[in-house]
Design a protein around this motif. Structure first.
Motif, PDB file in Angstrom:
ATOM      1  N   ASN A   1      10.075  30.661  38.559  1.00 28.42           N
ATOM      2  CA  ASN A   1      10.034  32.193  38.708  1.00 28.42           C
ATOM      3  C   ASN A   1       9.648  32.891  37.396  1.00 28.42           C
TER       4      ASN A   1
ATOM      5  N   LYS B   1      12.120  23.521  38.010  1.00 24.91           N
ATOM      6  CA  LYS B   1      12.975  24.160  38.809  1.00 24.91           C
ATOM      7  C   LYS B   1      12.476  25.472  39.192  1.00 24.91           C
ATOM      8  N   GLU B   2      13.400  25.940  40.212  1.00 26.93           N
ATOM      9  CA  GLU B   2      12.958  27.222  40.725  1.00 26.93           C
ATOM     10  C   GLU B   2      12.840  28.589  39.466  1.00 26.93           C
ATOM     11  N   SER B   3      13.968  28.304  38.662  1.00 34.28           N
ATOM     12  CA  SER B   3      13.948  29.301  37.685  1.00 34.28           C
ATOM     13  C   SER B   3      12.758  29.487  36.719  1.00 34.28           C
ATOM     14  N   GLU B   4      12.241  28.285  36.265  1.00 31.99           N
ATOM     15  CA  GLU B   4      11.182  27.942  35.627  1.00 31.99           C
ATOM     16  C   GLU B   4      10.108  28.659  36.136  1.00 31.99           C
TER      17      GLU B   4
ATOM     18  N   GLN C   1      13.971  33.971  32.081  1.00 36.34           N
ATOM     19  CA  GLN C   1      14.542  33.167  33.031  1.00 36.34           C
ATOM     20  C   GLN C   1      16.103  33.744  33.336  1.00 36.34           C
ATOM     21  N   THR C   2      16.657  33.876  34.497  1.00 38.85           N
ATOM     22  CA  THR C   2      18.090  33.919  34.850  1.00 38.85           C
ATOM     23  C   THR C   2      18.534  32.831  34.834  1.00 38.85           C
ATOM     24  N   LYS C   3      20.166  32.640  34.497  1.00 35.89           N
ATOM     25  CA  LYS C   3      20.746  31.191  34.476  1.00 35.89           C
ATOM     26  C   LYS C   3      21.175  31.096  35.984  1.00 35.89           C
ATOM     27  N   VAL C   4      20.596  30.021  36.469  1.00 36.78           N
ATOM     28  CA  VAL C   4      21.257  29.610  37.964  1.00 36.78           C
ATOM     29  C   VAL C   4      21.615  28.084  37.722  1.00 36.78           C
TER      30      VAL C   4
END
Length: 473
Positions: free
Chosen positions: A389, A384-387, A465-468
């Motif tokens: 990033n 995922k993008e959050s991972e 990680q921010t929660k998305v």
């Protein structure tokens, strides 16, 4: 009185079994009914009602089969229009079960018929709230799933959700226990806590959606970052609303054992997808050409829905011994009822028959480190993008697995690339899909980024990680 949460981790879904004085109710049951029937028999109680919080999008409920087998009526909240017999409750209508009562609270916003169920104990005290997809722990239901049917924008639905939460749920006592329909990992919310039970008071303090200054800020907060829902969601809603084939029949025709010759013929004549549900480690060593790997040992059902999407797709299964029933059951939970059979004897029988086999080129993280040293290479990270990033290999491309059908055509088949995820589960899925579609010029990395992190391969600085919105975990 007894309340049991029946939590299914791979779907992040909670069903509820409640008994009082010889009577029981079940809220949001899963597709297979045997676990509930076994409980009823063991407790020597009668199922009085089957409560549905809404027409579910991410799984197929067991309401119809359970009603047919027990005679218990199905109960929906106001505005629900199912295409089968059911009780459509009024707002604030009360149902008696043994010595307890259940009050229906119409709480639209996630969907228009969404309702929560407030339990009052034998003393009349409001004790528990079964909040469905209206209120999660740490989040609220995504307000975009009913747009097409309701001809409303997600902002308008979010406004309804605000009214439901702030007018119906927030005034309730802080000591009420909240039992949501889903937890962390579900695609029905974006910020869920890992816990599956909490007090309403704690949610009032910690849930971002319950701490907005006004309706406008609430709408902005809950709609921010929403990605399109998985394609199978609408099909599951239709099955829950219109009806479906009995799970017993689905299991019966899916459990047909096929010899290697029969398996090959069935797949060719029907256009069935060859679905291999073994672990990524087993699959990597050898598999039937053109098969797709989605392992039972991970988030199987959500990935089936995200990657296959069409619930009408015929499927033939490759499993380990005695895993075919588990695979058929978990497929049926998300509406994939068209399993035509399984390979008797598994992959070993196929291999022993002398038929064509294939494999994925997989190397260890250490081999990967050695191969790319001082070289310019292409790396595709399917997390995922959050991972990505949070931390990734320098110069790696982020191509989330959930969007493989969109980015696969961008791959140059002449250019070699390395492929990885976090641990190997998703990258093997991606590799099997790539190879089935003719892309073979790649190397998959065993153990994924978890293993890569232990090497000296240059990586970005770690960022928490921010929660998305978790499209699929």
């Amino acid at each position: 009185m007894k309340i049991e949460q029946i939590y299914t981790g791979c779907l992040a879904q909670g069903a509820y079994y409640i008994i009082s004085d010889g009577e029981a109710i079940i809220i949001d049951p899963l597709r297979e009914t045997k676990p509930y029937l076994d409980r009823l028999e063991k407790d020597k109680v009668t199922l009085k009602y089957i409560f549905e919080t809404h027409f579910h999008a991410d799984f197929v409920s067991g309401h119809l089969d359970l009603s047919q087998k027990t005679g218990a009526p199905i109960v929906y909240g106001p505005t629900a229009i199912p295409e089968f017999e059911a009780i459509i409750a009024e707002d604030n209508q009360v149902f008696e079960i043994g010595k307890i009562k259940i009050k229906v609270l119409h709480t639209p916003g996630h969907t228009l018929e969404s309702s929560s169920f407030l339990l009052m104990d034998e003393h009349g005290k409001e004790t528990a709230l079964f909040s469905g997809d209206t209120l999660f722990l740490g989040d609220v239901g995504r307000p975009d799933l009913a747009q097409k049917a309701a001809d409303m924008t997600q902002e308008q639905l979010a406004g309804l959700l605000y009214d439901s939460l702030y007018q119906k749920i927030m005034p309730l006592n802080d000591d009420i226990i909240v039992y949501p329909a889903h937890g962390a990992g579900s695609a029905c919310g974006k910020n869920m806590q890992k816990e599956t039970v909490d007090t309403l008071g704690n949610q009032k303090r910690t849930n971002y959606a319950l701490n907005q200054k006004d309706k406008e800020s609430f709408i902005k907060a809950v709609t921010d970052g929403l990605l399109p829902p998985p394609a199978y969601f609408g099909m599951n809603v239709a099955m829950n609303k219109k009806g479906y084939e009995s799970f017993d029949e689905v299991l019966s025709h899916g459990s047909k054992a096929l010899s290697p010759d029969e398996f090959e013929e069935t797949a060719e004549l029907s256009g069935a997808l060859i679905l291999d549900v073994r672990s990524n480690n087993e699959f990597a060593k050898g598999f039937i050409s053109q098969s797709v790997n989605i392992g039972l040992d991970g988030d199987f059902a959500p990935w089936i829905g995200a990657l296959i999407a069409d619930v009408q797709q015929p499927i033939v299964l490759v499993t380990n011994e005695n895993e075919e029933e588990e695979a058929i059951t978990r497929l049926s939970r998300v509406g994939f009822d068209h399993v035509l059979g399984f390979l008797q004897g598994g992959f070993e029988a196929w291999k022993d028959s002398g038929k064509e086999v294939d494999s994925i080129h997989r190397i260890s993280a250490k081999q990967f480190e050695d191969e790319i040293k001082d070289k310019a290479v292409k790396v595709i990270d399917v997390r995922k993008e959050s991972e990505y990033n949070a931390e990734h290999i320098d110069e790696a491309y982020n191509k989330p697995l959930a969007y493989i059908n969109e980015w696969i055509s961008q791959i140059n088949p002449e250019e070699h690339f390395y492929l990885h995820c976090a641990g190997g589960y998703r990258s093997m899925m991606a590799g099997s899909i790539l190879q089935a579609r003719g892309y073979r010029n790649f190397t998959e990395i065993e153990g994924g980024f978890n293993a890569i992190a232990q090497t000296d391969i240059p990586k970005s600085d770690f960022v928490c990680q921010t929660k998305v919105f978790p499209y699929i975990s």
